[in-house]
Scaffold this active site. Structure first.
Site, PDB file in Angstrom:
ATOM      1  N   LYS A  23      54.006  66.351 -23.855  1.00  8.36           N
ATOM      2  CA  LYS A  23      54.014  65.897 -25.243  1.00  8.36           C
ATOM      3  C   LYS A  23      55.221  66.479 -25.965  1.00  8.36           C
ATOM      4  O   LYS A  23      55.717  67.503 -25.500  1.00  8.36           O
ATOM      5  CB  LYS A  23      52.734  66.284 -25.972  1.00  8.36           C
ATOM      6  CG  LYS A  23      52.269  67.749 -25.853  1.00  8.36           C
ATOM      7  CD  LYS A  23      53.125  68.900 -26.265  1.00  8.36           C
ATOM      8  CE  LYS A  23      53.612  69.020 -27.667  1.00  8.36           C
ATOM      9  NZ  LYS A  23      54.392  70.300 -27.881  1.00  8.36           N
ATOM     10  N   TYR A  51      49.396  67.538 -32.396  1.00  6.09           N
ATOM     11  CA  TYR A  51      48.038  67.988 -32.070  1.00  6.09           C
ATOM     12  C   TYR A  51      47.075  67.686 -33.221  1.00  6.09           C
ATOM     13  O   TYR A  51      45.925  67.306 -32.994  1.00  6.09           O
ATOM     14  CB  TYR A  51      48.018  69.501 -31.806  1.00  6.09           C
ATOM     15  CG  TYR A  51      48.697  69.925 -30.520  1.00  6.09           C
ATOM     16  CD1 TYR A  51      47.984  69.963 -29.335  1.00  6.09           C
ATOM     17  CD2 TYR A  51      50.029  70.308 -30.500  1.00  6.09           C
ATOM     18  CE1 TYR A  51      48.586  70.377 -28.153  1.00  6.09           C
ATOM     19  CE2 TYR A  51      50.645  70.718 -29.329  1.00  6.09           C
ATOM     20  CZ  TYR A  51      49.927  70.748 -28.160  1.00  6.09           C
ATOM     21  OH  TYR A  51      50.519  71.147 -26.998  1.00  6.09           O
TER      22      TYR A  51
HETATM   23  P1  NAD Z   1      62.090  75.081 -22.497  1.00  6.52           P
HETATM   24  O1  NAD Z   1      63.313  74.978 -23.328  1.00  6.52           O
HETATM   25  O2  NAD Z   1      61.524  76.418 -22.253  1.00  6.52           O
HETATM   26  O3  NAD Z   1      62.327  74.378 -21.084  1.00  6.52           O
HETATM   27  C1  NAD Z   1      63.027  73.175 -20.957  1.00  6.52           C
HETATM   28  C2  NAD Z   1      63.619  73.092 -19.581  1.00  6.52           C
HETATM   29  O4  NAD Z   1      64.440  71.916 -19.510  1.00  6.52           O
HETATM   30  C3  NAD Z   1      64.532  74.280 -19.223  1.00  6.52           C
HETATM   31  O5  NAD Z   1      64.244  74.709 -17.935  1.00  6.52           O
HETATM   32  C4  NAD Z   1      65.920  73.694 -19.293  1.00  6.52           C
HETATM   33  O6  NAD Z   1      66.814  74.320 -18.388  1.00  6.52           O
HETATM   34  C5  NAD Z   1      65.671  72.249 -18.893  1.00  6.52           C
HETATM   35  N1  NAD Z   1      66.716  71.340 -19.326  1.00  6.52           N
HETATM   36  C6  NAD Z   1      67.271  70.378 -18.557  1.00  6.52           C
HETATM   37  N2  NAD Z   1      68.194  69.725 -19.241  1.00  6.52           N
HETATM   38  C7  NAD Z   1      68.276  70.277 -20.451  1.00  6.52           C
HETATM   39  C8  NAD Z   1      69.071  70.020 -21.596  1.00  6.52           C
HETATM   40  N3  NAD Z   1      69.981  69.042 -21.640  1.00  6.52           N
HETATM   41  N4  NAD Z   1      68.891  70.796 -22.679  1.00  6.52           N
HETATM   42  C9  NAD Z   1      67.959  71.768 -22.689  1.00  6.52           C
HETATM   43  N5  NAD Z   1      67.162  72.049 -21.617  1.00  6.52           N
HETATM   44  C10 NAD Z   1      67.321  71.305 -20.512  1.00  6.52           C
HETATM   45  O7  NAD Z   1      61.008  74.123 -23.181  1.00  6.52           O
HETATM   46  P2  NAD Z   1      59.428  74.148 -22.968  1.00  6.52           P
HETATM   47  O8  NAD Z   1      58.813  74.968 -24.029  1.00  6.52           O
HETATM   48  O9  NAD Z   1      59.108  74.435 -21.576  1.00  6.52           O
HETATM   49  O10 NAD Z   1      59.069  72.627 -23.320  1.00  6.52           O
HETATM   50  C11 NAD Z   1      59.278  71.573 -22.398  1.00  6.52           C
HETATM   51  C12 NAD Z   1      58.316  70.431 -22.732  1.00  6.52           C
HETATM   52  O11 NAD Z   1      56.981  70.930 -22.595  1.00  6.52           O
HETATM   53  C13 NAD Z   1      58.420  69.900 -24.147  1.00  6.52           C
HETATM   54  O12 NAD Z   1      58.163  68.538 -24.148  1.00  6.52           O
HETATM   55  C14 NAD Z   1      57.324  70.638 -24.899  1.00  6.52           C
HETATM   56  O13 NAD Z   1      56.839  69.957 -26.022  1.00  6.52           O
HETATM   57  C15 NAD Z   1      56.276  70.722 -23.813  1.00  6.52           C
HETATM   58  N6  NAD Z   1      55.333  71.834 -24.009  1.00  6.52           N
HETATM   59  C16 NAD Z   1      54.009  71.544 -23.969  1.00  6.52           C
HETATM   60  C17 NAD Z   1      53.085  72.535 -24.171  1.00  6.52           C
HETATM   61  C18 NAD Z   1      51.623  72.205 -24.100  1.00  6.52           C
HETATM   62  O14 NAD Z   1      50.799  73.036 -24.472  1.00  6.52           O
HETATM   63  N7  NAD Z   1      51.249  71.026 -23.619  1.00  6.52           N
HETATM   64  C19 NAD Z   1      53.501  73.848 -24.420  1.00  6.52           C
HETATM   65  C20 NAD Z   1      54.863  74.119 -24.440  1.00  6.52           C
HETATM   66  C21 NAD Z   1      55.772  73.101 -24.234  1.00  6.52           C
END
Ligand code: NAD
Length: 368
Positions: free
Chosen positions: A138, A224
């Site tokens: 999401k 949410y």
């Molecule tokens: P994050 O920034 O920690 O991780 C993103 C990942 O994408 C990194 O490993 C990064 O290297 C990679 N990536 C690849 N190409 C990229 C680019 N061009 N720019 C930036 N990063 C790039 O983010 P996150 O917190 O892990 O979130 C990722 C997804 O998960 C989002 O959609 C977020 O909303 C979702 N999320 C959901 C929940 C949940 O409870 N369902 C919780 C946290 C995050």
């Protein structure tokens, strides 16, 4: 081929033969045995950031019907670390350039897209075209139009699509849905909900860039609360009016900081919501004709709690991500739509799109 998990296969065969042998006595046992996959399905996580590393990979150590088979990462050092930590075979490690070769890999049944929002559409579609079933995090995409493209692409490829809406598997939340939708205390008259946290991270992170995140607290956290209102009532909203507040314009240059909205539902209930990157919120309160119920914390994975008419709910805390991924693995095995399909992500994004239109126009905006 993915490794056959000896215990589950043995159980499967044993249960199946038991079921056949006691046909007249235990039809439920036969159904259970038929529902259980003979092998664990392989999941590949795409994007090894906070959520993959902190939640999904650990949850995949607890799942019954799927396991962490592969990874897709642009950072070679992460590939080395993850391979070692989670015993991932070299042939199941991809980068963003060779990702499409995953089509030839029978170890991977499901691709889980855990990337910045702007990349959800591309990787969902590429995964489906590579013949994989998809879970996408999401918010589903930058806007509803992209969600529709993703749903169409998965349908065309005859692959299942699900959104990472883990709360649909969480016991307190399931009870909230029951209380609201079954009108256990009469019709719900009003809902108030909010979700947010105080952003203290990197000022250059993708979450603060409109092109990558699509928006700020509304997209990330507000989704949410929007969904909470929808699943409490079991109805789809018709119109929305929104306002916003920005106290840190330097940090939130490109995205929304705090947004307030009112949703109009067909039943005429009063439904207010708010989202923020500058307030710690996480609750949903519902007032019904003959009682009230609420969750708080309502949306996280560090423990959900709730009250019904002032009395504490008594449900266990579960690993939401493990339950969510196991359910999808079973859906794939049974070729059955997930309870959180792409359409569920689309419905939320139709509301988000209308909220942004209302922030621009200052008026009530139609949803969809
Ligand atoms: P994050 O920034 O920690 O991780 C993103 C990942 O994408 C990194 O490993 C990064 O290297 C990679 N990536 C690849 N190409 C990229 C680019 N061009 N720019 C930036 N990063 C790039 O983010 P996150 O917190 O892990 O979130 C990722 C997804 O998960 C989002 O959609 C977020 O909303 C979702 N999320 C959901 C929940 C949940 O409870 N369902 C919780 C946290 C995050």
């Amino acid at each position: 081929m993915a490794p056959v998990q000896k215990t589950s296969r043995r159980n499967f065969i044993r249960n199946a033969s038991l079921g056949i042998g006691s046909l007249a006595l235990s039809p439920t046992l036969i159904q259970l045995a038929a529902a259980k996959p003979a092998k664990k399905l392989g999941i590949a996580l795409v994007g090894l950031g906070y959520y993959s590393g902190g939640q999904l990979a650990p949850a995949l150590q607890q799942t019954q019907h799927c396991y962490l088979a592969g990874i897709v990462t642009g950072t070679p050092s992460k590939a080395v670390d993850w391979a070692k930590k989670y015993n991932i075979q070299q042939k199941n490690i991809y980068n963003y350039q060779n990702f499409d070769e995953i089509a030839k890999n029978p170890d991977i049944d499901i691709v889980y897209v855990v990337l910045p929002v702007s990349m959800h559409k591309e990787y969902t579609i590429r995964a489906a075209q590579a013949g994989k079933h998809v879970i996408c995090e999401k918010p589903m995409a930058l806007n509803a139009a992209d969600c529709k493209d993703m749903i169409a692409a998965c349908k065309k490829a005859n692959r299942l699509l699900s959104i990472g809406y883990r709360l649909h598997f969480e016991p307190h939340t399931i009870e909230l849905m029951r209380l609201g939708q079954k009108q256990v205390y009469g019709k719900v008259k009003s809902i108030d909900t909010g979700n947010g946290f105080t952003y203290g991270g990197d000022p250059n992170a993708w979450r603060l860039k409109k092109a990558l995140a699509g928006g700020g607290g509304l997209m990330d956290m507000g989704i949410y609360s929007i969904q909470g209102s929808r699943y409490t009532l079991g109805q789809e909203p018709i119109r929305v009016k929104a306002t916003q507040e920005k106290t840190k314009p330097d940090l939130f240059k490109e995205v929304d900081e705090t947004v307030f909205w009112e949703l109009q539902f067909p039943g005429g209930q009063k439904v207010t919501g708010k989202s923020s990157y500058n307030h710690d919120w996480g609750y949903l309160k519902a007032e019904a004709e003959k009682g009230n119920f609420e969750l708080g914390p309502a949306f996280g994975y560090g423990g959900i709690d709730g009250k019904v008419n002032g009395s504490q709910m008594q449900f266990p805390q579960i690993n939401q991500q493990a339950a969510q991924m196991d359910d999808f693995a079973l859906c794939v095995t049974q070729n059955k739509q997930s309870r959180v399909p792409g359409e569920e992500g689309l419905k939320d994004m139709l509301v988000v799109d209308a909220i942004y239109r209302s922030l621009d126009s200052g008026k009530w905006e139609k949803i969809g």
